[in-house]
Each structure stands twice: as structure tokens, then as C-alpha cells.
Design a protein around this motif. Structure first.
Motif, PDB file in Angstrom:
ATOM      1  N   ALA A  22       0.838  -1.214   0.307  1.00  0.00           N
ATOM      2  CA  ALA A  22       0.095   0.116   0.208  1.00  0.00           C
ATOM      3  C   ALA A  22       0.810   1.231  -0.037  1.00  0.00           C
ATOM      4  O   ALA A  22       1.977   1.226   0.406  1.00  0.00           O
ATOM      5  CB  ALA A  22      -0.957   0.012   1.247  1.00  0.00           C
ATOM      6  N   ASP A  23       0.284   2.290  -0.397  1.00  0.00           N
ATOM      7  CA  ASP A  23       1.038   3.715  -0.585  1.00  0.00           C
ATOM      8  C   ASP A  23       0.991   4.492   0.648  1.00  0.00           C
ATOM      9  O   ASP A  23       1.754   5.475   1.128  1.00  0.00           O
ATOM     10  CB  ASP A  23       0.634   4.538  -1.716  1.00  0.00           C
ATOM     11  CG  ASP A  23       0.750   3.565  -3.161  1.00  0.00           C
ATOM     12  OD1 ASP A  23       2.084   3.692  -3.407  1.00  0.00           O
ATOM     13  OD2 ASP A  23       0.005   3.040  -3.545  1.00  0.00           O
ATOM     14  N   ALA A  24      -0.375   4.336   1.440  1.00  0.00           N
ATOM     15  CA  ALA A  24      -0.649   5.176   2.483  1.00  0.00           C
ATOM     16  C   ALA A  24      -1.510   4.321   3.660  1.00  0.00           C
ATOM     17  O   ALA A  24      -2.179   3.269   3.214  1.00  0.00           O
ATOM     18  CB  ALA A  24      -1.395   6.221   2.170  1.00  0.00           C
ATOM     19  N   ILE A  25      -1.561   4.813   4.738  1.00  0.00           N
ATOM     20  CA  ILE A  25      -2.363   4.215   5.762  1.00  0.00           C
ATOM     21  C   ILE A  25      -3.093   5.335   6.251  1.00  0.00           C
ATOM     22  O   ILE A  25      -2.598   6.560   6.391  1.00  0.00           O
ATOM     23  CB  ILE A  25      -1.617   3.445   6.928  1.00  0.00           C
ATOM     24  CG1 ILE A  25      -0.322   4.499   7.662  1.00  0.00           C
ATOM     25  CG2 ILE A  25      -0.917   2.149   6.480  1.00  0.00           C
ATOM     26  CD1 ILE A  25       0.154   4.108   8.656  1.00  0.00           C
ATOM     27  N   GLY A  26      -4.335   5.141   6.803  1.00  0.00           N
ATOM     28  CA  GLY A  26      -5.145   6.027   7.331  1.00  0.00           C
ATOM     29  C   GLY A  26      -5.348   5.562   8.872  1.00  0.00           C
ATOM     30  O   GLY A  26      -5.820   4.488   9.245  1.00  0.00           O
ATOM     31  N   VAL A  27      -5.334   6.719   9.626  1.00  0.00           N
ATOM     32  CA  VAL A  27      -5.969   6.615  11.058  1.00  0.00           C
ATOM     33  C   VAL A  27      -7.206   7.522  11.397  1.00  0.00           C
ATOM     34  O   VAL A  27      -6.936   8.704  11.000  1.00  0.00           O
ATOM     35  CB  VAL A  27      -4.796   6.876  12.188  1.00  0.00           C
ATOM     36  CG1 VAL A  27      -3.744   5.865  11.985  1.00  0.00           C
ATOM     37  CG2 VAL A  27      -4.222   8.144  12.220  1.00  0.00           C
ATOM     38  N   VAL A  28      -8.006   7.123  11.896  1.00  0.00           N
ATOM     39  CA  VAL A  28      -9.288   7.948  12.278  1.00  0.00           C
ATOM     40  C   VAL A  28      -9.311   8.559  13.752  1.00  0.00           C
ATOM     41  O   VAL A  28      -8.668   7.646  14.709  1.00  0.00           O
ATOM     42  CB  VAL A  28     -10.546   6.909  12.443  1.00  0.00           C
ATOM     43  CG1 VAL A  28     -11.711   7.789  12.892  1.00  0.00           C
ATOM     44  CG2 VAL A  28     -10.611   6.490  10.897  1.00  0.00           C
ATOM     45  N   LEU A  29      -9.282   9.884  13.768  1.00  0.00           N
ATOM     46  CA  LEU A  29      -9.336  10.518  14.992  1.00  0.00           C
ATOM     47  C   LEU A  29     -10.454  11.414  15.440  1.00  0.00           C
ATOM     48  O   LEU A  29     -11.128  11.664  14.360  1.00  0.00           O
ATOM     49  CB  LEU A  29      -8.085  11.619  15.119  1.00  0.00           C
ATOM     50  CG  LEU A  29      -6.726  10.831  14.774  1.00  0.00           C
ATOM     51  CD1 LEU A  29      -5.900  11.148  13.703  1.00  0.00           C
ATOM     52  CD2 LEU A  29      -5.965  10.992  16.223  1.00  0.00           C
ATOM     53  N   PHE A  30     -10.817  11.318  16.678  1.00  0.00           N
ATOM     54  CA  PHE A  30     -11.760  12.141  17.132  1.00  0.00           C
ATOM     55  C   PHE A  30     -13.075  11.816  16.482  1.00  0.00           C
ATOM     56  O   PHE A  30     -13.843  12.469  15.787  1.00  0.00           O
ATOM     57  CB  PHE A  30     -11.665  13.807  17.033  1.00  0.00           C
ATOM     58  CG  PHE A  30     -10.263  14.117  17.730  1.00  0.00           C
ATOM     59  CD1 PHE A  30     -10.234  14.302  19.047  1.00  0.00           C
ATOM     60  CD2 PHE A  30      -9.192  14.610  17.156  1.00  0.00           C
ATOM     61  CE1 PHE A  30      -9.100  14.557  19.631  1.00  0.00           C
ATOM     62  CE2 PHE A  30      -8.083  14.903  17.675  1.00  0.00           C
ATOM     63  CZ  PHE A  30      -7.951  14.832  18.883  1.00  0.00           C
TER      64      PHE A  30
END
Length: 194
Positions: A22-30
Motif C-alpha cells: 500500500a502507498d498510505a495508511i489512514g488513522v481515524v481520530l476524534f
């Protein structure tokens, strides 16, 4: 084409996304999402990913204090739905979330077509096609993508990137190794016509 594995909740899944290509990861906040993590946890997750991995903070918060904490993480990009005003001299890329009925935002580096927001609801093909055709900035496709349907989405729409969360999970916030690997493989093969 780029691939983002979103809703990463642990260091192991950050390493899995990196290993899968994968090229990117995402983290979910708030967020009240089961994938939401604290800023401290996000920092640990970002640290676990390799040096060439994009790091994206995802939030629907309307709080400027929350946004400040997100920016303190020094992500590669922030993916937001609320129309926050950001400084012109910012170093972070801004991805604005849009869904059917929304105008294409003027102040964004990219847009993500995502009415699902982590719920696994399939994207609207016609709407995505229209946005990709008319947008002057990169368009990311999200919503209901999984290893079985990503090939067709890539072949028929040719988005700048695809973004997946629930479609590669064994449970909310827990990535499934086989699904992550298959998703990346199928997206890449469709991109190159294999």
C-alpha cells in the motif's frame, strides 16, 4: 494509482499495509467510529510504518482544537469533511471528503468520493465517474471497496487512488492479512491490465 488502507488501529496492521505494498495508511481520530484512535496511538501507528509510507489522519471533527492535535502529528495528509480553514503556508496535503450532492471544494489538494465513511456502503459509480471527469485535482475512490470489486473499479473509473477500510477487515478496526494482500494485488493488476 495509489492505495490507502484506512482505519488502522494498531502497529501490526500498519506494518501489514506496508508489507502488502500500500502507498498510505489512514488513522481515524476524534470520531465515534470503532476505528478511532487517540493521537498518542496514532503516533505509535505512524512510527511503525516504513519511511516511504504516506500517513493520513482522517476526521470529521468540527473542532479547531482537535484539528490542531491532528496537525501536531505531522501527517502526510489530512482527510476532512468539515470545511476547516487551514493556513496557506501549511505543509500538509488536504483531502476533502465529498458525497453526492456536494460541490467540488476549492481549497483541497485532492478529493475523496466517500458517502460510506467506513460503513462499507458501495460508492455511486455514476457520481464517481462524473467527479473524476470534471475534477482538476486528484480523485480518490472509497466506499464499499473490497478485494472482489476493486479490480473493476480501477479498470472502469481510473481514480487517482483507492481507499479501503471495512472491506479488508475481519472485525471493525482489525485488518485481515489475506484480504489486505488480495486487495493490493487486485488493484495493482487492474491498474497494469494484468
Amino acid at each position: 494509482m495509489r492505495i490507502k488502507i484506512c482505519g488502522i488501529t494498531c502497529q501490526e496492521d500498519a506494518r501489514l499495509a506496508d508489507h502488502a505494498g500500500a502507498d498510505a495508511i489512514g488513522v481515524v481520530l476524534f470520531s465515534d467510529s470503532p476505528r478511532s484512535v487517540s493521537p498518542e496511538k496514532a503516533k505509535e501507528i505512524f512510527k511503525a510504518a516504513g519511511p516511504y509510507m504516506g500517513r493520513v489522519c482522517v476526521s470529521h471533527t468540527d473542532s479547531s482544537e482537535d484539528l490542531a492535535q491532528i496537525l501536531d502529528l505531522h501527517p502526510t495528509a489530512i482527510q476532512i469533511s468539515y470545511p476547516h480553514t487551514l493556513p496557506e503556508d501549511r505543509t500538509v496535503q488536504v483531502i476533502r471528503v465529498i458525497k453526492p450532492g456536494d460541490p467540488i471544494p476549492q481549497s483541497a489538494d485532492a478529493i475523496i468520493v466517500d458517502a460510506s465513511m467506513g460503513k462499507g456502503t458501495l460508492y455511486d459509480h455514476t457520481y464517481a465517474q462524473q467527479i473524476i471527469a470534471m475534477s482538476k485535482i486528484p480523485v480518490i475512490l472509497a466506499g464499499g471497496l473490497n478485494p472482489e470489486n476493486v479490480s473493476e473499479a480501477v479498470r472502469t473509473l481510473r481514480p487517482y487512488a483507492v481507499d479501503v477500510a471495512s472491506g479488508v477487515e475481519s472485525a471493525p478496526g482489525i485488518k485481515d492479512q489475506k484480504k489486505v494482500l488480495s486487495f493490493v494485488k487486485n488493484a495493482r493488476e487492474a491498474e497494469y491490465g494484468a
